[in-house]
Design an enzyme around this catalytic site. Structure first.
Site, PDB file in Angstrom:
ATOM      1  N   SER A   1       2.731  99.080  86.079  1.00  0.00           N
ATOM      2  CA  SER A   1       2.581 100.677  85.557  1.00  0.00           C
ATOM      3  C   SER A   1       1.507 100.879  86.185  1.00  0.00           C
ATOM      4  O   SER A   1       1.134 100.169  86.608  1.00  0.00           O
ATOM      5  CB  SER A   1       3.234 100.847  84.093  1.00  0.00           C
ATOM      6  OG  SER A   1       1.868 100.326  83.566  1.00  0.00           O
TER       7      SER A   1
ATOM      8  N   ASP B   1       6.337 100.947  88.704  1.00  0.00           N
ATOM      9  CA  ASP B   1       7.480 101.488  87.251  1.00  0.00           C
ATOM     10  C   ASP B   1       6.804 102.904  87.333  1.00  0.00           C
ATOM     11  O   ASP B   1       5.808 102.927  86.939  1.00  0.00           O
ATOM     12  CB  ASP B   1       7.551 100.358  86.151  1.00  0.00           C
ATOM     13  CG  ASP B   1       8.573 100.895  85.187  1.00  0.00           C
ATOM     14  OD1 ASP B   1       9.117 101.045  85.020  1.00  0.00           O
ATOM     15  OD2 ASP B   1       7.623 100.613  83.811  1.00  0.00           O
ATOM     16  N   HIS B   2       8.320 103.731  87.149  1.00  0.00           N
ATOM     17  CA  HIS B   2       7.183 105.436  86.793  1.00  0.00           C
ATOM     18  C   HIS B   2       6.122 105.904  87.699  1.00  0.00           C
ATOM     19  O   HIS B   2       5.077 105.698  87.068  1.00  0.00           O
ATOM     20  CB  HIS B   2       7.391 104.990  85.501  1.00  0.00           C
ATOM     21  CG  HIS B   2       8.012 105.282  84.435  1.00  0.00           C
ATOM     22  ND1 HIS B   2       9.033 105.517  84.523  1.00  0.00           N
ATOM     23  CD2 HIS B   2       8.455 103.885  83.174  1.00  0.00           C
ATOM     24  CE1 HIS B   2      10.187 105.749  83.289  1.00  0.00           C
ATOM     25  NE2 HIS B   2       9.518 104.804  83.367  1.00  0.00           N
TER      26      HIS B   2
END
Length: 311
Positions: A50, A82-83
């Protein structure tokens, strides 16, 4: 074997009726626990990072740790963002050697989501990197991602074809009732994923890989371990693992797991310090934490994802 993209993994998973585990990583012990489990289970694996993890551990350290895991295990490993919240973040990860990125513009309007996703896709594909996008909005909190229940929304199946065709994304995260974080459903409720949405999406995008975020099951043994050793976690119910297995037999090829790893690590360390209050050697409490992460991941691979012996 160098780091790989998820293209071939997802093709095999879709045809074989299983899913690949995408496990969030923050440090060496988590990476070791995950990849040692995948090696023993003969399973492909996705290690995802992330924006918060990059800030915590340093972008260079995480990439090199994942590369070290690939050298040690010989596994096909996808390094995934991620994201990603912007083109700039995705570009930075691509330039750093990530083989897959997610651009999450799901909070934007449909047209804005398409425009931002298309920009990332164009840059990523030019560099041999694949892109995950998102339609629909999951409730919950995970690092910088914070969405209230009131602002969450299920994916509209009627939107998926146009979105995929106009963006060129390689996989799509959809919202069917999972949520980020450990506090997903209240005790006494009967959590049910919206398989009607998933099945309609699969009809409209035959053969296309679908992703589920927020899919931790919140294992109660680790919640209990935390609370018995000085923690104060309220009761919560995670996503039922039998429903995740069902989803993986349909179009879902990637299932994200983060909170369960955090619970395993935190519960183990709290228990260790309660039993060894005078110990100050990080190796002594991180070793059992790593071991429990490994056991957690093996359980997910074999009993939930069905990706064991799929190399």
């Amino acid at each position: 074997m160098p780091l790989v993209t998820s293209t071939e993994m997802f093709k095999k998973a879709y045809e074989g009726g299983y899913a690949i585990g995408a496990f969030n990583v923050n440090n060496m012990e988590i990476i070791q626990g995950i990849t040692e489990a995948a090696k023993e289970c003969n399973s492909p694996v996705i290690l995802q990072v992330s924006k918060g993890a990059r800030a915590y551990a340093n972008r260079t350290y995480l990439v090199k740790l994942v590369e070290a895991a690939e050298i040690e295990t010989g596994l096909p490993i996808v390094l995934h963002l991620d994201h990603g919240d912007s083109f700039e973040t995705c570009k930075s990860c691509i330039d750093d050697g990530f083989t897959s990125v997610m651009i999450d513009a799901s909070s934007k309007s449909f047209e804005e989501n398409i425009a931002i996703t298309k920009q990332v896709v164009d840059y990523a594909h030019a560099h041999g990197v694949v892109v995950e996008a998102e339609l629909g909005t999951l409730a919950g909190v995970e690092d910088e991602v914070s969405v209230s229940a009131e602002d969450s929304s299920y994916t509209r199946p009627e939107d998926v074809q146009e979105f995929v065709q106009r963006t060129g994304c390689d996989s799509l995260a959809i919202a069917i009732g999972t949520s980020h974080g450990a506090y997903k459903f209240k005790p006494g409720t009967n959590p049910q994923l919206r398989f009607d949405i998933l099945e309609e999406v699969q009809k409209r995008l035959p053969g296309f890989p679908i992703v589920l975020h927020g899919s931790s099951s919140v294992p109660q043994d680790y919640v209990k371990m935390i609370n018995e050793n000085g923690g104060h976690m309220p009761d919560a119910i995670g996503v039922p693992e039998d429903q995740l297995r069902q989803a993986s037999k349909l179009a879902v090829c990637k299932i994200n797991i983060d909170s369960d790893l955090r619970l395993a690590m935190t519960g183990t360390i709290r228990k260790y310090f309660n039993e060894h209050p005078g110990d100050f050697d990080p190796r002594q409490y991180l070793k059992p934490a790593r071991a429990n992460i490994k056991e957690m991941v093996k359980h997910k691979i074999v009993d939930v994802l069905g990706s064991d012996n799929k190399l």
